[in-house]
Design an enzyme around this catalytic site. Structure first.
Site, PDB file in Angstrom:
ATOM      1  N   TYR A 137      56.812  78.185  79.285  1.00  0.00           N
ATOM      2  CA  TYR A 137      57.325  76.780  79.277  1.00  0.00           C
ATOM      3  C   TYR A 137      56.070  75.928  78.912  1.00  0.00           C
ATOM      4  O   TYR A 137      56.035  75.367  77.656  1.00  0.00           O
ATOM      5  CB  TYR A 137      58.357  75.830  80.506  1.00  0.00           C
ATOM      6  CG  TYR A 137      58.635  75.292  80.016  1.00  0.00           C
ATOM      7  CD1 TYR A 137      60.128  75.285  78.738  1.00  0.00           C
ATOM      8  CD2 TYR A 137      58.173  73.406  80.552  1.00  0.00           C
ATOM      9  CE1 TYR A 137      60.583  73.325  78.928  1.00  0.00           C
ATOM     10  CE2 TYR A 137      59.792  72.585  80.161  1.00  0.00           C
ATOM     11  CZ  TYR A 137      60.529  72.623  79.128  1.00  0.00           C
ATOM     12  OH  TYR A 137      60.454  71.265  79.241  1.00  0.00           O
ATOM     13  N   SER A 141      57.773  67.802  77.221  1.00  0.00           N
ATOM     14  CA  SER A 141      57.912  67.739  78.264  1.00  0.00           C
ATOM     15  C   SER A 141      55.976  67.003  79.417  1.00  0.00           C
ATOM     16  O   SER A 141      55.509  67.475  78.953  1.00  0.00           O
ATOM     17  CB  SER A 141      58.001  68.631  78.653  1.00  0.00           C
ATOM     18  OG  SER A 141      57.904  68.995  80.037  1.00  0.00           O
TER      19      SER A 141
END
Ligand code: NAD
Length: 275
Positions: free
Chosen positions: A158, A145
């Site tokens: 995350y 990401s």
């Protein structure tokens, strides 16, 4: 030199393919003549994607598998190798976007994020890699990401899971070159998928960024998942180490490489806005 140029007849394994980026990648491989073998924890979704791809007249197989469960990933790998005898592309893509400020984020949720986003990738690599090494060919794509290149507030757990993937992928790539296996980390920015709607948010009182607002924001401003799929295929063809997707990722990544102080200042501003 690793890098698959032609996807025709290639066995392309994709996890988390029932929705969003994984679904778009499965479709993109199908259009290029590859054979997608797709998995997801969500039975109805993966069956639907299998039907969509079959309707294009393309060979496809699917299985329900939870990537955070090592035995299920090993069973998925056995299913693929028994059926096709090889694996050309492995896209470890399944992930969850659970967020919240670290001071209140429950440890059990932190563990869950690491189990799916981090361990899911490791189990995928461990299960499929021996065959790729035997073949002396293949390509592994791990979905990290933009949050694996720059910490994103309030997504501490995350971000930690995605930074771990970027580091792991960097080492794996260097180690597997001698086996003619390419390895890529794809780092998408804001993509319009189900990830926020399906996610879980732990908030502190008075926080401005709740899940409903974030879902609406992703829907309005998110890039289509097909843009990531395009990046994945290009990343494999060119054997790229990192594939950032979206200007927001490129800009923040360049700022951080240019000045850690400036990146830190930007993070402080984001924290003031979000908490
Ligand atoms: P999505 O929610 O649309 O799709 C994710 C899929 O993974 C879902 O079908 C879900 O059922 C499946 N899944 C969840 N947990 C699983 C598990 N334990 N085992 C197997 N399947 C599981 O989300 P997406 O945005 O397409 O996410 C795909 C990947 O992209 C994730 O790794 C995510 O972290 C990453 N990513 C997304 C964005 C974004 O803005 N959407 C940005 C950067 C990275």
């Amino acid at each position: 030199m690793p890098g698959i140029k032609n996807f025709k007849g290639k066995v392309a394994v994709i996890t988390g393919a029932g929705s969003g980026i994984g679904r778009a990648t499965a479709h993109a491989f199908a259009k290029e003549g590859a054979i997608p073998v797709i998995a997801d924890i969500h039975e109805e979704r993966i069956e639907n994607v299998e039907k969509e791809i079959k309707a294009l007249g393309v060979e496809v197989s699917s299985m329900v598998a939870d990537v955070s469960d090592r035995a299920q990933v090993e069973a998925f790998s056995k299913f693929v190798l028994d059926r096709y005898g090889r694996v050309d592309i492995l896209h470890n893509n399944a992930g969850i976007g659970w967020g919240g400020p670290l001071e209140v984020f429950p440890l059990e949720d932190f563990q869950k994020v690491m189990e799916v986003n981090f361990w899911g990738v490791i189990y995928g690599v461990q299960s499929f890699l021996p065959r790729m090494i035997e073949q002396k060919s293949g390509h592994i794509v791990n979905t990290a990401s933009g949050a694996g290149l720059n910490g994103v507030i309030p997504l501490g757990a995350y971000s930690a899971s995605k930074f771990a993937i970027v580091g792991y992928t960097e080492v794996l790539r260097a180690e597997l070159r001698r086996h003619n296996i390419g390895v890529t980390a794809v780092c998408p920015g804001i993509i319009n998928t189900n990830i926020v709607k399906d996610g879980k948010a732990t908030l502190i009182e008075g926080a401005s960024a709740d899940q409903e607002k974030m879902t609406a924001f992703y829907k309005r401003f998110g890039w289509p998942p097909e843009r990531v799929a395009k990046g994945v295929l290009k990343g494999i063809r060119k054997n790229r180490a990192i594939v950032p997707v979206g200007p927001e990722v490129w800009i923040l990544w360049y700022i951080k490489r240019f000045s850690i102080t400036l990146a830190d200042l930007i993070n402080s501003i984001f924290a003031r806005m979000a908490l």
